[in-house]
Design an enzyme around this catalytic site. Structure first.
Site, PDB file in Angstrom:
ATOM      1  N   HIS A  34      -0.276   1.680   3.790  1.00 50.90           N
ATOM      2  CA  HIS A  34      -0.786   0.894   2.801  1.00 50.90           C
ATOM      3  C   HIS A  34      -2.216   0.801   2.646  1.00 50.90           C
ATOM      4  O   HIS A  34      -3.261   1.326   3.603  1.00 50.90           O
ATOM      5  CB  HIS A  34      -0.094  -0.229   2.593  1.00 50.90           C
ATOM      6  CG  HIS A  34      -0.035  -1.168   4.598  1.00 50.90           C
ATOM      7  ND1 HIS A  34      -1.262  -1.811   5.013  1.00 50.90           N
ATOM      8  CD2 HIS A  34       0.863  -1.018   5.752  1.00 50.90           C
ATOM      9  CE1 HIS A  34      -1.379  -1.906   5.959  1.00 50.90           C
ATOM     10  NE2 HIS A  34      -0.006  -1.790   6.373  1.00 50.90           N
ATOM     11  N   HIS A  37      -4.489  -0.089   5.945  1.00 44.73           N
ATOM     12  CA  HIS A  37      -4.993   1.149   6.501  1.00 44.73           C
ATOM     13  C   HIS A  37      -5.764   1.830   6.012  1.00 44.73           C
ATOM     14  O   HIS A  37      -6.848   1.915   6.393  1.00 44.73           O
ATOM     15  CB  HIS A  37      -3.123   2.185   6.980  1.00 44.73           C
ATOM     16  CG  HIS A  37      -2.549   1.648   7.610  1.00 44.73           C
ATOM     17  ND1 HIS A  37      -0.804   1.628   7.386  1.00 44.73           N
ATOM     18  CD2 HIS A  37      -2.131   1.439   8.883  1.00 44.73           C
ATOM     19  CE1 HIS A  37      -0.346   0.539   7.944  1.00 44.73           C
ATOM     20  NE2 HIS A  37      -1.138   0.833   8.466  1.00 44.73           N
ATOM     21  N   MET A 187      -1.482  -7.929   5.162  1.00 41.59           N
ATOM     22  CA  MET A 187      -0.658  -6.129   4.787  1.00 41.59           C
ATOM     23  C   MET A 187       0.110  -5.422   6.296  1.00 41.59           C
ATOM     24  O   MET A 187      -0.875  -5.309   6.866  1.00 41.59           O
ATOM     25  CB  MET A 187      -1.881  -5.116   4.292  1.00 41.59           C
ATOM     26  CG  MET A 187      -2.144  -5.037   2.556  1.00 41.59           C
ATOM     27  SD  MET A 187      -1.803  -4.482   1.964  1.00 41.59           S
ATOM     28  CE  MET A 187      -2.117  -5.023   0.452  1.00 41.59           C
ATOM     29  N   ARG A 190       6.130  -3.541   7.611  1.00 41.99           N
ATOM     30  CA  ARG A 190       7.265  -3.933   7.532  1.00 41.99           C
ATOM     31  C   ARG A 190       6.976  -4.605   5.761  1.00 41.99           C
ATOM     32  O   ARG A 190       8.830  -5.318   5.762  1.00 41.99           O
ATOM     33  CB  ARG A 190       7.565  -5.283   8.405  1.00 41.99           C
ATOM     34  CG  ARG A 190       6.905  -4.597   9.777  1.00 41.99           C
ATOM     35  CD  ARG A 190       7.162  -5.433  11.065  1.00 41.99           C
ATOM     36  NE  ARG A 190       6.930  -4.562  12.521  1.00 41.99           N
ATOM     37  CZ  ARG A 190       7.625  -4.266  12.777  1.00 41.99           C
ATOM     38  NH1 ARG A 190       9.519  -5.049  13.093  1.00 41.99           N
ATOM     39  NH2 ARG A 190       7.314  -4.003  13.932  1.00 41.99           N
TER      40      ARG A 190
END
Ligand code: PAF
Length: 283
Positions: A34, A37, A187, A190
């Site tokens: 996401h 990252h 963020m 999960r």
């Protein structure tokens, strides 16, 4: 974009790059990438010639079989997302379990000077031995100059710094700020598993952390903890697992505030079946 699944092949490729004076930053991930990252990858590329992104759902850090099975595995989408950052400067390492563990999928036992027994360590048995094992293996294979970890998993970040220090590993660990959705929700891979009603409810976590930070300016840790516990007790959907205020170095809960120390508030919450963690710097 080069994608490796074999540790010997990636090790050789990185060796060749380093021998032509390229610097290598590593971003270890479990995939389901996401924006959080991507911020780590962007930071790695701002400080290095190449970023190696590992995508590996590490079985030894899960103490819950269902959680491991349900963990999203989205390699194609992850690669597509990484390509939006760079097609040429990112190398993906997506090994199999056998490539990392051979026939022995178990953790090494680490001593992280007690950091591993606080917070997440109390609720996720063996988790940090699993994290230490896989990250140490990644460093051994890739031999990055620097490695990038998010502060969302602040305990993990401190534990990896401790491992590097104690094992004298030749890598610089860089902690990166938590990336949040506009709602304030930190963020996390999960989040994609949150049902809509929980997704709407979850920003309450960060909102509460911010109020806790304000309160910590004038109130004792005990008072702040009481207030947060009550706030969650009144909440219909979110269930508090723990909230505590700890010294950032030892991760031990604060007993008496000291101006010389840095503190953070840490929280773990169940939103239905999904466990969310977050934290905030308090001073
Ligand atoms: O933070 C994660 O995603 C994982 O714990 C890590 C560091 C990639 C190790 O599996």
């Amino acid at each position: 974009m080069e994608i490796y699944t074999d540790k010997n092949k990636i090790a050789n490729a990185i060796k060749a790059l380093k021998s032509s004076n390229n610097t290598v930053g590593m971003v270890p991930t479990m995939g389901a990438l996401h924006q959080g990252h991507l911020q780590l990858v962007i930071k790695a590329l701002s400080e290095n010639d190449v970023a190696v992104v590992s995508i590996f759902v590490n079985p030894t850090q899960f103490d819950n079989k269902t959680d491991l099975e349900k963990y999203p595995r989205t390699l194609e989408g992850d690669v597509a997302l990484l390509k939006t950052v760079s097609e040429t400067q990112i190398i993906v390492y997506a090994p199999t379990v056998a490539d990392i563990y051979g026939g022995n999928t178990t953790s090494e036992a680490f001593d992280f000077d007690g950091l591993e027994f606080e917070m997440e360590g109390k609720f996720r048995h063996g988790h940090f031995d699993g994290v230490g094992t896989v990250v140490k293996r990644f460093f051994d294979i890739v031999k990055p100059h620097k490695a990038y970890f998010g502060e969302k998993d602040f305990q993990q970040l401190q534990i990896i710094k401790k491992m590097v220090e104690k094992h004298q590993l030749p890598v610089v660990i860089v902690g990166c700020k938590i990336h949040r959705a506009s709602s304030g929700l930190a963020m996390s891979s999960r989040n994609t598993r949150l049902e809509p009603k929980y997704k709407t409810a979850a920003p309450f976590i960060y909102k509460t952390l911010k109020t806790a930070r304000t309160q910590f300016g004038t109130k004792s840790a005990t008072k702040v903890i009481e207030w947060v516990t009550k706030a969650f007790a009144k909440h219909d959907l979110l269930e508090l697992e723990y909230f505590l205020i700890a010294d950032v170095e030892t991760l031990k809960p604060v007993k008496r505030k000291s101006n010389k120390k840095k503190y953070r508030a840490f929280i773990a919450v169940y939103a239905g079946e999904i466990r969310l963690i977050d934290n905030i710097a308090l001073n």
